[in-house]
Motif scaffolding. Structure first.
Motif, PDB file in Angstrom:
ATOM      1  N   SER A   3       0.838  -1.190   0.000  1.00  0.00           N
ATOM      2  CA  SER A   3       0.000   0.000   0.000  1.00  0.00           C
ATOM      3  C   SER A   3       0.875   1.241   0.000  1.00  0.00           C
ATOM      4  N   ILE A   4       0.260   2.367  -0.335  1.00  0.00           N
ATOM      5  CA  ILE A   4       1.004   3.624  -0.367  1.00  0.00           C
ATOM      6  C   ILE A   4       1.457   4.015   1.039  1.00  0.00           C
ATOM      7  N   THR A   5       0.706   3.581   2.075  1.00  0.00           N
ATOM      8  CA  THR A   5       1.118   3.873   3.450  1.00  0.00           C
ATOM      9  C   THR A   5       2.457   3.228   3.754  1.00  0.00           C
ATOM     10  N   VAL A   6       2.594   1.947   3.398  1.00  0.00           N
ATOM     11  CA  VAL A   6       3.860   1.244   3.649  1.00  0.00           C
ATOM     12  C   VAL A   6       4.989   1.875   2.852  1.00  0.00           C
ATOM     13  N   LYS A   7       4.712   2.243   1.617  1.00  0.00           N
ATOM     14  CA  LYS A   7       5.744   2.862   0.786  1.00  0.00           C
ATOM     15  C   LYS A   7       6.197   4.199   1.373  1.00  0.00           C
ATOM     16  N   LEU A   8       5.244   4.977   1.845  1.00  0.00           N
ATOM     17  CA  LEU A   8       5.611   6.266   2.442  1.00  0.00           C
ATOM     18  C   LEU A   8       6.403   6.073   3.724  1.00  0.00           C
ATOM     19  N   ILE A   9       5.989   5.111   4.569  1.00  0.00           N
ATOM     20  CA  ILE A   9       6.724   4.842   5.808  1.00  0.00           C
ATOM     21  C   ILE A   9       8.162   4.437   5.497  1.00  0.00           C
ATOM     22  N   LEU A  10       8.320   3.500   4.556  1.00  0.00           N
ATOM     23  CA  LEU A  10       9.663   3.053   4.194  1.00  0.00           C
ATOM     24  C   LEU A  10      10.489   4.198   3.610  1.00  0.00           C
ATOM     25  N   SER A  11       9.853   5.042   2.804  1.00  0.00           N
ATOM     26  CA  SER A  11      10.584   6.168   2.209  1.00  0.00           C
ATOM     27  C   SER A  11      11.070   7.129   3.282  1.00  0.00           C
ATOM     28  N   PHE A  12      10.175   7.518   4.200  1.00  0.00           N
ATOM     29  CA  PHE A  12      10.571   8.422   5.276  1.00  0.00           C
ATOM     30  C   PHE A  12      11.666   7.793   6.138  1.00  0.00           C
ATOM     31  N   PHE A  13      11.505   6.501   6.436  1.00  0.00           N
ATOM     32  CA  PHE A  13      12.463   5.831   7.327  1.00  0.00           C
ATOM     33  C   PHE A  13      13.834   5.714   6.663  1.00  0.00           C
ATOM     34  N   ILE A 173      -6.656   9.442   0.733  1.00  0.00           N
ATOM     35  CA  ILE A 173      -6.603   8.574  -0.454  1.00  0.00           C
ATOM     36  C   ILE A 173      -7.381   7.293  -0.193  1.00  0.00           C
ATOM     37  N   ARG A 174      -7.223   6.733   1.022  1.00  0.00           N
ATOM     38  CA  ARG A 174      -7.997   5.537   1.368  1.00  0.00           C
ATOM     39  C   ARG A 174      -9.495   5.837   1.355  1.00  0.00           C
ATOM     40  N   GLU A 175      -9.849   7.016   1.897  1.00  0.00           N
ATOM     41  CA  GLU A 175     -11.263   7.386   1.903  1.00  0.00           C
ATOM     42  C   GLU A 175     -11.798   7.544   0.485  1.00  0.00           C
ATOM     43  N   LEU A 176     -11.000   8.160  -0.388  1.00  0.00           N
ATOM     44  CA  LEU A 176     -11.420   8.313  -1.778  1.00  0.00           C
ATOM     45  C   LEU A 176     -11.579   6.960  -2.459  1.00  0.00           C
ATOM     46  N   THR A 177     -10.663   6.034  -2.166  1.00  0.00           N
ATOM     47  CA  THR A 177     -10.748   4.700  -2.764  1.00  0.00           C
ATOM     48  C   THR A 177     -12.016   3.985  -2.323  1.00  0.00           C
ATOM     49  N   GLN A 178     -12.295   4.035  -1.018  1.00  0.00           N
ATOM     50  CA  GLN A 178     -13.499   3.386  -0.512  1.00  0.00           C
ATOM     51  C   GLN A 178     -14.759   4.028  -1.088  1.00  0.00           C
ATOM     52  N   ALA A 179     -14.757   5.369  -1.152  1.00  0.00           N
ATOM     53  CA  ALA A 179     -15.934   6.055  -1.698  1.00  0.00           C
ATOM     54  C   ALA A 179     -16.118   5.742  -3.175  1.00  0.00           C
ATOM     55  N   THR A 180     -15.014   5.637  -3.914  1.00  0.00           N
ATOM     56  CA  THR A 180     -15.106   5.307  -5.340  1.00  0.00           C
ATOM     57  C   THR A 180     -15.690   3.918  -5.544  1.00  0.00           C
ATOM     58  N   HIS A 181     -15.249   2.953  -4.711  1.00  0.00           N
ATOM     59  CA  HIS A 181     -15.831   1.611  -4.798  1.00  0.00           C
ATOM     60  C   HIS A 181     -17.324   1.641  -4.482  1.00  0.00           C
TER      61      HIS A 181
END
Length: 443
Positions: A3-13, A173-181
């Protein structure tokens, strides 16, 4: 897929760890180097003082290497030698052997030794890693350990901040994804909170607008379908009812009964034609045959069609055209259809003794055509909706007393197809004015 959350965490770390590692590494090296320079500089000053005293006592440098081999006050000096007037090393030390010619760069960084104002030699010290005594080494080690622990702490903080920031960024982004579905599954009532004023916030606002527009569009389509069914049912019911009544002998086959059937069939045909016009406009396939025509001629031709109708209803039909208007490039037939729809509406709602006005004048945008009446007018809430299909300001009014409810919608579609604009102006009790703005023909 991560997920983008994991990617962002890894990038920051990773960015934090690399930055902290570089800072700690450079700090460790510079700490030892600067401390070495500080200690060496202090001992160099002490050594120069001791050498001056030695020369004053002995009058020469003979035996100086043996005398200083054990250091001063049992504190070892860094390796050193003394250069004579010719730049030669007087004894082994400082990285040189006795008799070696010391290069000028090293002599320039050396410390002159002066006795009674006369330079008797140059102290040249060897540049080597900090030897240090146990207490000094312990101090350096403590500094290094502190840097390591600080780096680990900073890395942990970077990880926590990365988790916090990534969740903050990815949440909408997660909220937008859920709303789009949810929208894709048929739930069009999705509205999301706007949490920021950046690009993601603008995306959320765009989604909310899209959702609202989808709801409005779907509701309008449902309403239009119901209205079409109702509009078709009325004339069909009359046609079928009268035809069956005549067939069964309930009604005589008189001219009057056949005229009712003919009028309802004509009404049905008119409704179908209107729906076809709107469908062509929606598909961008509305045919136009533009011609250059003067606004005055267009309004005069339309006004002539309504002389008898307005006179029979005791209405005044006024024509107000400004002189020297530029020509417009329009389809005369389609534009006549627009003006007739507007005039039908004006004549229908203007009481006896009132007036209907056709006007034209030049504006900055082009030529403005106006159809005004002295009817009851409309509240502001209805002005933006009167161009919607099947919209009726008075729902209680019988449909057979009015048109199909498509006239103004057709007018708007035709005007837009001419690259024009249309809007309504009104106040309750002061009549209604529909304004059309058309581009002029450039010569």
């Amino acid at each position: 897929m991560r997920s983008i959350t994991v990617k962002l965490i890894l990038s920051f770390f990773v960015i934090g760890i690399i930055s902290i590692f570089m800072i700690v590494l450079l700090a460790r090296q510079n700490t030892r180097t600067e401390f070495n320079r500080y200690i060496t500089g202090g001992r160099g000053d002490d050594l120069v003082t001791a050498l001056v005293n030695y020369y004053e006592t002995n009058g020469s440098w003979k035996g100086v290497d043996t005398a200083f081999a054990s250091g001063l006050d049992e504190t070892p000096f860094p390796s050193f030698t003394i250069a004579d007037d010719n730049g030669g090393a007087l004894f082994d030390g400082g990285g040189y052997h006795t008799g070696d010619i010391i290069p000028n760069p090293d002599l320039e960084f050396g410390t002159p030794i002066s006795v009674d104002g006369k330079t008797v030699g140059v102290l040249v010290m060897e540049h080597m890693p900090f030897p240090g005594n146990p207490r000094e080494e312990e101090f350096i080690q403590r500094i290094n350990n502190l840097l390591i622990f600080s780096g680990l702490g900073a890395g942990l903080i970077a990880l926590l901040l990365g988790i916090l920031l990534s969740r903050t960024i990815s949440r909408p982004i997660r909220e937008l994804t859920q709303a789009t579905h949810a929208v894709s599954e048929g739930d069009l009532s999705q509205q999301l909170p706007v949490r920021s004023k950046d690009e993601i916030g603008e995306l959320t606002r765009a989604f909310n607008r899209m959702s609202t527009e989808l709801v409005r569009s779907v509701n309008a389509r449902k309403q239009m379908t119901a209205d079409i069914a109702h509009e078709l049912r009325t004339p069909l019911s009359l046609i079928l009812g009268h035809a069956e009544a005549v067939h069964d002998g309930v009604l005589p086959p008189s001219r009057e009964n056949f005229e009712i059937i003919r009028e309802e069939a004509a009404r049905l045909e008119h409704l179908v034609d209107d729906l076809r016009t709107l469908s062509l406009a929606d598909a961008g396939e509305l045919s136009l045959a533009p011609q250059v025509i003067s606004p005055e001629k267009l309004l005069q031709e339309v006004a002539a069609l309504y002389q008898f109708q307005t006179r029979s209803k005791d209405l005044n039909l006024n024509l107000e055209v400004s002189p020297s208007l530029p020509d417009i490039d329009v389809d005369p037939g389609r534009m006549t259809q627009v003006l007739r729809n507007l005039l039908d509406n004006a004549v229908r709602h203007t009481p006896a003794g009132g007036s209907v006005t056709l006007a034209a004048r030049a504006t900055v945008e082009g030529v403005e055509l106006r159809v005004s009446d002295t009817g009851p007018g409309l509240p502001s809430a209805d002005l933006t909706r009167i161009f919607d299909r099947f919209y009726r300001t008075d729902e209680s009014r019988r449909r057979d007393e009015g048109g199909s409810g498509l006239g103004l919608a057709i007018a708007r579609s035709i005007v837009v197809a001419h690259a024009g604009q249309i809007h309504a102006e009104s106040e309750p009790g002061k009549g209604l004015t529909v304004v059309i703005t058309l581009p002029v023909k450039h010569r």
